[in-house]
Design an enzyme around this catalytic site. Structure first.
Site, mmCIF file in Angstrom:
data_model
loop_
_atom_site.group_PDB
_atom_site.id
_atom_site.type_symbol
_atom_site.label_atom_id
_atom_site.label_comp_id
_atom_site.label_asym_id
_atom_site.label_seq_id
_atom_site.Cartn_x
_atom_site.Cartn_y
_atom_site.Cartn_z
ATOM 1 N N SER A 115 27.863 29.937 32.480
ATOM 2 C CA SER A 115 26.483 30.302 32.810
ATOM 3 C C SER A 115 26.474 31.084 34.114
ATOM 4 C CB SER A 115 25.630 29.056 33.014
ATOM 5 O OG SER A 115 25.656 28.250 31.871
ATOM 6 N N ARG A 137 23.829 20.986 39.147
ATOM 7 C CA ARG A 137 24.759 22.036 39.586
ATOM 8 C C ARG A 137 24.784 22.114 41.123
ATOM 9 N NH1 ARG A 137 25.448 21.783 34.751
ATOM 10 N NH2 ARG A 137 25.899 23.499 33.344
ATOM 11 N N GLU A 186 24.167 31.046 39.348
ATOM 12 C CA GLU A 186 24.814 29.750 39.481
ATOM 13 C C GLU A 186 26.232 29.948 40.016
ATOM 14 O OE1 GLU A 186 27.555 27.534 37.467
ATOM 15 O OE2 GLU A 186 26.055 27.113 35.927
HETATM 16 N N1 EPU Z 1 18.747 29.947 24.277
HETATM 17 C C1 EPU Z 1 18.228 31.116 23.757
HETATM 18 N N2 EPU Z 1 18.955 32.250 23.880
HETATM 19 C C2 EPU Z 1 20.193 32.267 24.459
HETATM 20 C C3 EPU Z 1 20.713 31.082 24.995
HETATM 21 C C4 EPU Z 1 19.970 29.923 24.890
HETATM 22 O O1 EPU Z 1 17.120 31.140 23.232
HETATM 23 O O2 EPU Z 1 20.784 33.349 24.498
HETATM 24 C C5 EPU Z 1 17.988 28.702 24.089
HETATM 25 C C6 EPU Z 1 18.693 27.814 23.055
HETATM 26 O O3 EPU Z 1 18.282 28.114 21.762
HETATM 27 C C7 EPU Z 1 18.260 26.437 23.462
HETATM 28 C C8 EPU Z 1 18.129 26.542 24.969
HETATM 29 O O4 EPU Z 1 18.009 27.932 25.272
HETATM 30 O O5 EPU Z 1 16.995 26.132 22.942
HETATM 31 C C9 EPU Z 1 19.293 25.917 25.702
HETATM 32 O O6 EPU Z 1 20.518 26.557 25.334
HETATM 33 P P1 EPU Z 1 21.952 25.802 25.427
HETATM 34 O O7 EPU Z 1 21.903 24.526 24.718
HETATM 35 O O8 EPU Z 1 22.979 26.786 25.056
HETATM 36 O O9 EPU Z 1 22.074 25.398 26.961
HETATM 37 P P2 EPU Z 1 21.727 26.151 28.328
HETATM 38 O O10 EPU Z 1 20.592 25.463 28.975
HETATM 39 O O11 EPU Z 1 21.570 27.621 28.064
HETATM 40 C C10 EPU Z 1 23.239 24.623 29.788
HETATM 41 C C11 EPU Z 1 24.366 24.757 30.782
HETATM 42 C C12 EPU Z 1 25.674 25.070 30.086
HETATM 43 C C13 EPU Z 1 25.970 23.938 29.115
HETATM 44 C C14 EPU Z 1 24.808 23.824 28.124
HETATM 45 C C15 EPU Z 1 24.939 22.667 27.175
HETATM 46 C C16 EPU Z 1 23.276 25.545 32.829
HETATM 47 C C17 EPU Z 1 23.116 26.674 33.803
HETATM 48 N N3 EPU Z 1 24.030 25.798 31.752
HETATM 49 O O12 EPU Z 1 23.057 25.895 29.171
HETATM 50 O O13 EPU Z 1 26.706 25.096 31.086
HETATM 51 O O14 EPU Z 1 27.185 24.146 28.421
HETATM 52 O O15 EPU Z 1 23.554 23.616 28.846
HETATM 53 O O16 EPU Z 1 24.697 21.463 27.832
HETATM 54 O O17 EPU Z 1 22.729 24.477 33.062
HETATM 55 C C18 EPU Z 1 27.999 26.448 32.534
HETATM 56 O O18 EPU Z 1 27.460 25.852 33.474
HETATM 57 O O19 EPU Z 1 28.864 27.344 32.734
HETATM 58 C C19 EPU Z 1 27.586 26.134 31.168
HETATM 59 C C20 EPU Z 1 28.068 26.804 30.119
#
Ligand code: EPU
Length: 338
Positions: free
Chosen positions: A237, A162, A333
């Protein structure tokens, strides 16, 4: 080129914040951009793309330039690969759909990301195991001070998680006008290792997915977890996932052995901020018109008339709570416009 006054920015930012721009100018050509940048007697510039990664906290006294440069062209191709050049004002997802219509592979995991193509390199957008940098060839940008176009190679963009040159040394100096990508025409490399994609494809009974199938899987995952800005204001995010060192990580996993994490290197571990925020009890909570999304705690939402200040107040409450409980600091972010 027409300069309008006192324009509401509500429909120009996906958070749906109703702030005004003192001066507003729609930019439809490189020539118009040059002219606008050379204008004298207007306040500071504010460059607006898709408005999907910002939180506006007050009326803008600036001259807002809305970058609306359109067009996609094939620059070169052979039997296996194609290079396309996309003008900055093209909506990102519509552009991804265009590539899929032409059976060009590489961007399918980045389906349904809000915003415009020209702003995508600034934060090296990423999702489901793929980042913009993976297919990026170069971008063109106009230097604000000189109104000259410059081409930036991938190396010059200094992409990180990012992050890019345009968020650091290049901040406020350039306006990206087009982005070029190298995509595959056959023998596509699929990125389907991400857990949610695997199960989505399995549920649909697809064993040999095409790039279109991967895109559909991503669209369906995103729709289930992330709110549609047209229905509920948000900026995706709101926070970055924090990266901690091995020592911090070991202390953390001793206390929370079931917490999800991604190992980046021997000494770097990324912990999902969404998990930390959920543990602090914020998921699905609403404070006036500001809230935390019910399906993904990393996303802050505007239920209608939240101000930027109310969203910030909520964000600060969350950061404080995560720091107190886990000793881990999380940072926004999105760009906060103060
Ligand atoms: N999780 C929770 N609770 C929540 C959300 C997530 O426990 O409310 C846990 C999930 O169960 C999972 C882990 O956190 O084990 C990761 O969650 P997720 O796969 O949804 O991905 P993220 O790390 O929360 C990142 C990006 C997203 C992108 C997703 C998928 C960042 C800041 N965000 O989110 O990007 O879509 O991975 O690759 O890196 C964005 O930048 O606007 C965005 C949506």
């Amino acid at each position: 080129m027409e300069i309008q006054q006192d324009i509401s920015l509500k429909k120009y930012n996906t958070f749906g914040i109703d702030a005004k721009a003192k001066f507003f100018c729609e930019i439809n050509s490189i020539d118009a951009l040059k002219k606008a940048l050379a204008l004298k007697g207007y306040p500071n510039l504010f460059v607006l793309g898709g408005g999907s990664n910002m939180l506006i906290t007050k009326d803008l006294e600036n001259l807002v330039l809305h970058i609306n440069l359109k067009g996609i062209e094939v620059v070169s191709e052979n039997n296996d690969e194609v290079v396309i050049k996309v003008n900055a004002g093209e909506n990102w997802h519509n552009m991804v759909l265009w590539t899929l219509d032409h059976n060009y592979g590489g961007l399918e995991n980045l389906s349904l990301i809000p915003g415009n193509t020209g702003t995508a390199p600034i934060q090296n957008i990423g999702a489901y195991g793929v980042e913009l940098k993976d297919t990026f060839v170069s971008c063109e940008a106009m230097e604000i001070g000189t109104q000259k176009l410059k081409t930036f190679t991938k190396e010059e963009c200094q992409f990180g998680y990012r992050d890019s040159y345009f968020k650091n040394e290049g901040l406020g100096k350039y306006i990206i006008t087009s982005v070029s990508f190298k995509l595959t025409k056959r023998k596509h490399t699929l990125h389907v290792g991400y857990g949610a994609i695997v199960s989505e494809l399995q549920n649909s009974g697809i064993t040999e997915p095409s790039i279109g199938d991967v895109s559909n899987a991503v669209i369906s995952i995103r729709k289930s977890k992330l709110p549609d800005p047209k229905e509920l204001g948000n900026s995706g995010s709101f926070f970055k996932n924090p990266v901690v060192n091995r020592q911090q990580f070991e202390n953390f996993t001793k206390l929370y052995p079931n917490a999800p994490y991604y190992k980046i290197s021997e000494n770097e571990f990324k912990i999902p901020a969404g998990w930390l925020i959920e543990q602090c009890g914020f998921k699905g909570k609403r404070f006036g018109d500001a809230g935390v999304h019910k399906n993904q705690a990393l996303v802050l939402v505007n239920y209608g008339n939240a101000t930027g200040a109310e969203i910030i107040e909520l964000a600060e409450k969350i950061m404080e709570s995560v720091a107190q409980r886990f000793g881990i600091s999380i940072v926004p972010e999105v760009n906060i416009i103060k």
